[in-house]
Scaffold this active site. Structure first.
Site, PDB file in Angstrom:
ATOM      1  N   HIS A 217       0.828  -1.202   0.000  1.00  0.00           N
ATOM      2  CA  HIS A 217       0.000   0.000   0.000  1.00  0.00           C
ATOM      3  C   HIS A 217       0.854   1.240   0.000  1.00  0.00           C
ATOM      4  O   HIS A 217       0.389   2.323   0.322  1.00  0.00           O
ATOM      5  CB  HIS A 217      -0.923   0.017   1.219  1.00  0.00           C
ATOM      6  CG  HIS A 217      -1.801  -1.160   1.274  1.00  0.00           C
ATOM      7  ND1 HIS A 217      -1.495  -2.261   2.021  1.00  0.00           N
ATOM      8  CD2 HIS A 217      -2.940  -1.443   0.624  1.00  0.00           C
ATOM      9  CE1 HIS A 217      -2.433  -3.163   1.845  1.00  0.00           C
ATOM     10  NE2 HIS A 217      -3.314  -2.700   0.997  1.00  0.00           N
ATOM     11  N   HIS A 397      -6.364   7.885   4.904  1.00  0.00           N
ATOM     12  CA  HIS A 397      -7.316   8.191   5.975  1.00  0.00           C
ATOM     13  C   HIS A 397      -8.306   9.293   5.588  1.00  0.00           C
ATOM     14  O   HIS A 397      -9.499   9.188   5.895  1.00  0.00           O
ATOM     15  CB  HIS A 397      -6.582   8.555   7.269  1.00  0.00           C
ATOM     16  CG  HIS A 397      -7.509   8.715   8.420  1.00  0.00           C
ATOM     17  ND1 HIS A 397      -8.295   7.691   8.883  1.00  0.00           N
ATOM     18  CD2 HIS A 397      -7.843   9.801   9.180  1.00  0.00           C
ATOM     19  CE1 HIS A 397      -9.049   8.115   9.870  1.00  0.00           C
ATOM     20  NE2 HIS A 397      -8.797   9.390  10.075  1.00  0.00           N
ATOM     21  N   THR A 440      -9.306   0.501   8.429  1.00  0.00           N
ATOM     22  CA  THR A 440      -9.549   0.231   9.841  1.00  0.00           C
ATOM     23  C   THR A 440     -10.511   1.257  10.409  1.00  0.00           C
ATOM     24  O   THR A 440     -11.453   0.927  11.132  1.00  0.00           O
ATOM     25  CB  THR A 440      -8.243   0.381  10.648  1.00  0.00           C
ATOM     26  OG1 THR A 440      -7.195  -0.192   9.911  1.00  0.00           O
ATOM     27  CG2 THR A 440      -8.354  -0.270  11.982  1.00  0.00           C
TER      28      THR A 440
HETATM   29  P1  ADP Z   1      -5.995   1.969   7.623  1.00  0.00           P
HETATM   30  O1  ADP Z   1      -5.007   2.038   8.746  1.00  0.00           O
HETATM   31  O2  ADP Z   1      -6.645   0.639   7.488  1.00  0.00           O
HETATM   32  O3  ADP Z   1      -5.450   2.522   6.344  1.00  0.00           O
HETATM   33  P2  ADP Z   1      -7.228   4.530   8.118  1.00  0.00           P
HETATM   34  O4  ADP Z   1      -6.005   5.114   7.522  1.00  0.00           O
HETATM   35  O5  ADP Z   1      -8.517   5.028   7.572  1.00  0.00           O
HETATM   36  O6  ADP Z   1      -7.214   2.952   8.059  1.00  0.00           O
HETATM   37  O7  ADP Z   1      -7.268   4.830   9.669  1.00  0.00           O
HETATM   38  C1  ADP Z   1      -6.095   4.854  10.439  1.00  0.00           C
HETATM   39  C2  ADP Z   1      -6.476   5.261  11.841  1.00  0.00           C
HETATM   40  O8  ADP Z   1      -7.276   4.257  12.448  1.00  0.00           O
HETATM   41  C3  ADP Z   1      -5.293   5.413  12.758  1.00  0.00           C
HETATM   42  O9  ADP Z   1      -4.753   6.716  12.650  1.00  0.00           O
HETATM   43  C4  ADP Z   1      -5.865   5.146  14.134  1.00  0.00           C
HETATM   44  O10 ADP Z   1      -6.344   6.311  14.761  1.00  0.00           O
HETATM   45  C5  ADP Z   1      -7.063   4.279  13.839  1.00  0.00           C
HETATM   46  N1  ADP Z   1      -6.862   2.901  14.288  1.00  0.00           N
HETATM   47  C6  ADP Z   1      -6.152   1.922  13.711  1.00  0.00           C
HETATM   48  N2  ADP Z   1      -6.240   0.779  14.417  1.00  0.00           N
HETATM   49  C7  ADP Z   1      -7.042   1.049  15.484  1.00  0.00           C
HETATM   50  C8  ADP Z   1      -7.538   0.290  16.588  1.00  0.00           C
HETATM   51  N3  ADP Z   1      -7.242  -1.003  16.728  1.00  0.00           N
HETATM   52  N4  ADP Z   1      -8.345   0.904  17.482  1.00  0.00           N
HETATM   53  C9  ADP Z   1      -8.653   2.217  17.344  1.00  0.00           C
HETATM   54  N5  ADP Z   1      -8.227   2.966  16.319  1.00  0.00           N
HETATM   55  C10 ADP Z   1      -7.430   2.404  15.399  1.00  0.00           C
HETATM   56 MG    MG Z   2      -4.678   4.415   6.242  1.00  0.00          MG
END
Ligand code: ADP
Ligand code: MG
Length: 562
Positions: A217, A397, A440
């Site tokens: 990614h 994000h 996530t």
């Molecule tokens: P991904 O990490 O799947 O690319 P995003 O970038 O949309 O998803 O979101 C990332 C954010 O998700 C992180 O900055 C953090 O705040 C939150 N996050 C990740 N894992 C967890 C978790 N297990 N519990 C709470 N928040 C989490």
């Molecule tokens: Mg992300």
């Protein structure tokens, strides 16, 4: 750089539609992805593969006899939702249970885990199967923390062959675990990749340099060095992979060299010549080889090498015939097309809108206003959130949050128009967020909003206590589903203290003022969980993107309520 697209937002969906149009012999379109278009076999274990798109041939390229029964297709680089996975599972079901194979990305773990729970609750056998082949993403002592990269092909192929050969559910799980434990991958990249419609690449590698161990990614690598020759790159990869040769390996391997997107086949072959020589010098027996694009990252420049240490069973399953759009070996013979009855897709129904009263419908209309304001705020911050996520994560994000809020707003508006009260409106908004945001954070915000909606009713005007109780329910869902603790550098660091305070004193003004500050306070922390963990130190000094977006959302809501 991706140059041809219509509306970038539609790109992931359109590419799946076009893939199905081009591969109708193998696949049919189902909600959430694709399923085999060939005859079903009663009692067979269904093997699903999945994850974000942008990695072709991963994942839909592997649907067909000898490999997967269906692929769950998310947005670019972000996980599909649990609803999508359940939909594909039902379309691909053959009565022997469902396994969902994916690459240990936090969003996939959450969404696919939820899908498996839902299938089990409906009385089906189901399990997640997590791939952990990337040796750069965690040390050998904690293999379960490693992410999956181009080991997808051998591990999914072996798993699919076992299901095809008639292995039962538990035996498929056993073989999958054995294949995963025997597969090791390391990748290098020399140029980044650009999301369709984006002006800037997600990340760059300086000219003439090589990034070692970066993820599919675009998560930055763990080390950087001069690019070197094809021979040097080949020997670097072989050397590092041989350091992890399992003690029980008898020396037989499959070697797979994967191009990440813009690497030319000619370059792959030049590198593979040296890979082959280096493995032979090390006394390894190469049973079979692949040099091809297996798991790409849009237009990323680079490659990855996987070694699978074989025993008799794995060797046989690897060599069994397979016929998918993107991966073929041997001759599978004629396979009948799917029967008309099996090709029927169950209608997706959201169910009736429960009864509501005027007061709750008025509150629901206010909630729609609130979601509109949240969306506007997230749009302002979209780029900033993406940049924060790119320091150690994958840069999605901002996109994911905007996508989630957009879908939530659409569904909330539709619910209000259909006469829904507050609880139902928010429940539908939460489901839409979870379905469409990906990542996530999409799974977690979906869970939060679903819990908030579940705690509110469809009648009466909610009191302040009701509103606080709804936030408490949202906080508890976040902690339960995500499992993160305070200080792990996630959105928990904002949501938990704010809601704890709210529970104690009921002051929305305090919540509005403290949330953005708590988000900034995450800057010095080092991430302990999620996508950013393998590159934790790169995030130090920058606030956590999920904490920043959570701070903004709480500020908007608290200002509205307070
Ligand atoms: P991904 O990490 O799947 O690319 P995003 O970038 O949309 O998803 O979101 C990332 C954010 O998700 C992180 O900055 C953090 O705040 C939150 N996050 C990740 N894992 C967890 C978790 N297990 N519990 C709470 N928040 C989490
Ligand atoms: Mg992300």
């Amino acid at each position: 750089m991706t140059k041809l697209w219509n509306n970038p937002d539609d790109f992931p969906k359109e590419l799946v539609d076009g893939f199905v149009a081009a591969n109708g012999r193998h696949v049919r379109r189902v909600p959430g992805g694709v399923a085999r278009n060939t005859a079903k076999r009663q009692g067979k274990v269904s093997v699903l593969v999945g994850g974000g798109t942008g990695h072709y041939p991963a994942f839909m390229g592997w649907v067909g006899p000898g490999m997967a029964d269906g692929a769950v297709c998310g947005n670019i680089f972000s996980s599909p939702s649990a609803t999508e996975a359940v939909s594909v599972a039902k379309a691909a079901d053959q009565g022997g249970g469902t396994v969902i194979c994916f690459g240990n990305y936090a969003g996939d773990v959450l969404h696919f885990g939820a899908a498996v729970e839902q299938l089990k609750a409906e009385g089906q056998k189901a399990s997640v199967l997590v791939l952990t082949d990337d040796i750069a993403s965690a040390p050998p002592e904690t293999p379960e923390k490693r992410r999956g990269i181009s080991g997808f092909v051998p591990v999914f192929k072996i798993t699919g062959a076992a299901a095809e050969a008639g292995y039962d559910f538990d035996e498929v799980l056993r073989v999958n675990a054995k294949a995963n434990d025997a597969t090791f991958t390391l990748g290098v990249a020399y140029s980044g990749c650009t999301l369709p419609g984006a002006a800037q690449p997600l990340f760059t590698v300086p000219e003439g340099r090589l990034s070692l161990g970066l993820g599919v990614h675009g998560e930055p690598g763990i080390d950087e060095m001069d690019l070197g020759t094809a021979d040097e790159v080949a020997r670097l990869l072989v050397g590092k992979l041989l350091e992890e040769r399992p003690a029980n390996a008898d020396g037989r391997v499959v070697a797979l060299l994967n191009g990440l997107g813009t690497t030319k086949y000619e370059e792959l072959f030049v590198v593979f010549k040296s890979v082959h020589a280096a493995l032979e010098e090390a006394g390894v027996t190469i049973v079979d080889s692949v040099a091809d694009e297996l798991v790409t990252s849009l237009d990323m420049g680079g490659l990855s090498l996987s070694l699978v240490w074989l025993d008799d069973e794995l060797e046989k399953l690897w060599l069994d015939p397979v016929d998918t759009p993107a991966f073929k070996r041997g001759a599978i013979g004629d396979v009948a097309p799917i029967s008309e009855a099996d090709a029927v897709i169950a209608e997706d129904t959201k169910g009736e809108i429960p009864e509501s009263d005027d007061a709750s419908r008025a509150a629901a209309a206010q909630a729609v206003d609130g979601i509109e304001k949240i969306l506007a705020r997230l749009k302002e911050q979209e780029e900033e959130l993406g940049n924060l996520d790119a320091f150690a994560g994958d840069g999605d994000h901002g996109i994911g949050m905007v996508r989630g809020a957009t879908s939530a707003l659409r569904e909330a508006k539709a619910a209000v128009e259909a006469g829904a009260g507050l609880g139902t409106t928010l429940t539908r908004a939460g489901q839409a967020w979870s379905d469409d945001a990906g990542g996530t954070s999409g799974a977690l915000w979906g869970a939060i909003i679903l819990a908030v909606g579940g705690s509110l009713s469809d009648t009466g005007t909610p009191t302040n206590d009701d509103a606080v109780a709804a936030f408490v329910a949202g906080r508890d869902a976040l902690v339960k589903v995500g499992g993160a603790e305070l200080g792990d550098k996630t959105m928990v660091d904002v949501i938990v203290p704010v809601v704890n305070e709210l529970e104690a004193n009921g002051s929305w003004a305090d919540a509005a003022s403290s949330a953005p500050k708590l988000a900034q306070d995450t800057a010095p922390l080092s991430p302990k969980i999620g996508r950013s963990r393998p590159l934790a130190e790169k995030s130090v000094g920058h606030p956590d993107p999920g904490a920043v977006s959570a701070g903004s959302i709480i500020e908007v809501i608290a200002n509205l309520i307070g």
